[in-house]
Structures are given as C-alpha cells and as structure tokens.
Design an enzyme around this catalytic site. Structure first.
Site, PDB file in Angstrom:
ATOM      1  N   GLU A   1       6.564   5.935  -9.222  1.00 17.70           N
ATOM      2  CA  GLU A   1       5.146   5.540  -9.206  1.00 17.70           C
ATOM      3  C   GLU A   1       4.346   6.470  -8.311  1.00 17.70           C
ATOM      4  O   GLU A   1       3.276   6.970  -8.679  1.00 17.70           O
ATOM      5  CB  GLU A   1       4.990   4.125  -8.661  1.00 17.70           C
ATOM      6  CG  GLU A   1       5.384   3.024  -9.572  1.00 17.70           C
ATOM      7  CD  GLU A   1       5.208   1.695  -8.895  1.00 17.70           C
ATOM      8  OE1 GLU A   1       4.101   1.422  -8.402  1.00 17.70           O
ATOM      9  OE2 GLU A   1       6.172   0.931  -8.854  1.00 17.70           O
TER      10      GLU A   1
ATOM     11  N   GLY B   1       0.786  -1.235   0.000  1.00 21.11           N
ATOM     12  CA  GLY B   1       0.000   0.000   0.000  1.00 21.11           C
ATOM     13  C   GLY B   1       0.811   1.275   0.000  1.00 21.11           C
ATOM     14  O   GLY B   1       0.339   2.313   0.436  1.00 21.11           O
TER      15      GLY B   1
ATOM     16  N   HIS C   1       1.503   1.198 -13.014  1.00 18.83           N
ATOM     17  CA  HIS C   1       2.282   0.004 -13.400  1.00 18.83           C
ATOM     18  C   HIS C   1       3.767   0.350 -13.354  1.00 18.83           C
ATOM     19  O   HIS C   1       4.166   1.438 -13.817  1.00 18.83           O
ATOM     20  CB  HIS C   1       1.869  -0.461 -14.806  1.00 18.83           C
ATOM     21  CG  HIS C   1       2.588  -1.712 -15.241  1.00 18.83           C
ATOM     22  ND1 HIS C   1       2.252  -2.957 -14.751  1.00 18.83           N
ATOM     23  CD2 HIS C   1       3.646  -1.876 -16.062  1.00 18.83           C
ATOM     24  CE1 HIS C   1       3.094  -3.854 -15.284  1.00 18.83           C
ATOM     25  NE2 HIS C   1       3.940  -3.227 -16.072  1.00 18.83           N
TER      26      HIS C   1
ATOM     27  N   ASN D   1      -4.770   3.006 -12.953  1.00 16.01           N
ATOM     28  CA  ASN D   1      -3.844   1.991 -12.473  1.00 16.01           C
ATOM     29  C   ASN D   1      -2.419   2.523 -12.558  1.00 16.01           C
ATOM     30  O   ASN D   1      -2.109   3.368 -13.403  1.00 16.01           O
ATOM     31  CB  ASN D   1      -3.960   0.708 -13.333  1.00 16.01           C
ATOM     32  CG  ASN D   1      -3.056  -0.420 -12.829  1.00 16.01           C
ATOM     33  OD1 ASN D   1      -3.016  -0.697 -11.641  1.00 16.01           O
ATOM     34  ND2 ASN D   1      -2.319  -1.030 -13.740  1.00 16.01           N
TER      35      ASN D   1
HETATM   36  C1  GRF Z   1       4.396  -2.423  -6.718  1.00 13.59           C
HETATM   37  O1  GRF Z   1       5.184  -3.387  -7.362  1.00 13.59           O
HETATM   38  C2  GRF Z   1       3.885  -1.465  -7.716  1.00 13.59           C
HETATM   39  O2  GRF Z   1       4.758  -1.406  -8.793  1.00 13.59           O
HETATM   40  C3  GRF Z   1       2.604  -2.011  -8.181  1.00 13.59           C
HETATM   41  O3  GRF Z   1       2.100  -2.769  -7.091  1.00 13.59           O
HETATM   42  C4  GRF Z   1       3.172  -3.133  -6.232  1.00 13.59           C
HETATM   43  C5  GRF Z   1       2.873  -2.827  -4.811  1.00 13.59           C
HETATM   44  O4  GRF Z   1       2.706  -1.487  -4.637  1.00 13.59           O
HETATM   45  N1  GRF Z   1       1.736  -0.944  -8.577  1.00 13.59           N
HETATM   46  P1  GRF Z   1       2.189  -0.922  -3.215  1.00 13.59           P
HETATM   47  O5  GRF Z   1       3.416  -0.631  -2.393  1.00 13.59           O
HETATM   48  O6  GRF Z   1       1.322  -2.017  -2.594  1.00 13.59           O
HETATM   49  O7  GRF Z   1       1.428   0.309  -3.541  1.00 13.59           O
END
Ligand code: GRF
Length: 207
Positions: A178, A12, A108, A106
């Site tokens: 991200e 998360g 990615h 989303n």
């Molecule tokens: C990460 O690998 C991210 O790249 C993808 O989901 C995974 C977990 O992300 N979007 P988060 O830390 O749970 O947000």
C-alpha cells in the site's frame, strides 16, 4: 507545487509514507493539512511531528453532508488540489466527490474489485481473503467516485498469500505494498502524468 490534503481515521502509516515520500523528494507536493474524524488517530501525532497542520473535526452532531462541508471548507481554505484518503473510514458525499472530481486518491488493501465495497476495510479485508482461500491478494490505489472502492484504478500490486498467513502477517505484507503504490500514485498525480479516460487511468510516459 501540488497542495495535498490527507484524510485519516487511524494509525496513519499511509500518511507517513506520503510524508517520507515528500521529504525524500519523490513526491513534488506539499501536505497543507491532515484531517481526522477520530480524535485518537495516531496519524494526527505523525502530522504534528512533521510540522504539518492537523485537525480533528468532530463528526458528532452533524449529518454526512454537513460534516463533509466542514472538511471541504478547511481544504478549500488551504487551496488543496489533491485529497488523499489514507485509512479514512467515512464514505464521502456526492458534493465532496463533485468538488474534487478525479482529484481524490484512496488506498485499499485488496485487488479491487475483489474484497471491497461496504464493510470491507482494515482486518476484515484480510480475513475475507484468508477465508476465501485466494492465492494472491494485494493493494489498489484508485480515484474515488460516488461508489465505495469503485473509482478508476490507478495502480495495483500483488501480494502472495502463503498457507501459514494470518490476518496479522497478511496485513503487514499488504500494508508495505500500500505504502509503495500510494506514494507512486501521488507522485504521478503531482507530476500530472495520469491520463484519465472514463474508467481507464494510464500513465503518461514523457520521453
Ligand atoms: C489499513 O488497513 C489500510 O489498508 C487502509 O486503512 C488502514 C489503516 O491504514 N488503507 P493507516 O496505517 O492508518 O494508513
């Protein structure tokens, strides 16, 4: 105020970036609910700490369509306008996509259309990037359509791949990017600044 629903499956950190973005006044929206398909998702703890309603919906015993209907029920009940998939590892059903057409974002961990699609998630993405030997990777925030990681691209940001990078070091660099482009994409959506024409998403720059 845009009502946001966030779907998670794990740590998360992307959810946390949105929570922080709202707290800092960057995102003009409100997270109405966080829903996880995994009971042990740390993101549920993050939601609780932020006083955000969090739900674990057990996928056992129902098929994909029925599961999505359960999620849709919880989202509609809270008048959610925007759905954010933040590390959510299930593929959404056609009905779900239609219900929230152009209102699902989303994140990615690669530069789509490279290293994406079925089977490309989490560490697997970074391993494929290193194995291929590309010099740049990055992250992509995109609208979700019926495909896997195929929806119109909102924002991308590049990350340099260094010769001594490992999956862990690369993942860390990409995760940071991200967080920043996801917050930016959600911010732009909440300010109604995304113009979507077919596959092309452009940002409306009001003077
Ligand atoms: C990460 O690998 C991210 O790249 C993808 O989901 C995974 C977990 O992300 N979007 P988060 O830390 O749970 O947000």
């Amino acid at each position: 105020m845009v009502n946001i629903g966030v779907l998670i499956s794990g740590n998360g950190t992307n959810l946390q970036a949105i929570i922080d973005g709202i707290d800092r006044g960057i995102i003009k929206g409100k997270i109405q609910v966080v829903i996880s398909n995994r009971k042990d998702a740390f993101g549920l703890i993050r939601a609780k700490k932020a006083n955000i309603e969090s739900l674990y919906i057990d996928p056992a015993g129902c098929d994909a369509a029925a599961y999505d209907q359960k999620i849709l029920y919880e989202l509609k009940k809270r008048n959610v306008d925007l759905v954010v998939l933040a590390g959510y590892l299930r593929i959404l059903s056609k009905e779900f996509i239609e219900e929230y057409k152009n209102r699902i974002i989303n994140i990615h961990p690669s530069l789509i259309p490279s290293f994406c699609g079925r089977g490309y998630y989490g560490d697997r993405v970074h391993k494929a990037v290193l194995d291929y030997g590309v010099k740049y990777t990055g992250a992509t925030a995109h609208l979700v359509d019926e495909g896997t990681d195929t929806g119109p691209i909102i924002l991308q940001e590049v990350v340099k791949v260094d010769d001594n990078d490992s999956v862990e070091t690369l993942k860390e660099k990409v995760l940071e990017v991200e967080h920043s482009i996801l917050v930016q994409a959600v911010k732009l959506f909440c300010e109604n600044k995304l113009s979507i024409k077919g596959r092309l998403v452009s940002i409306i720059d009001e003077e």
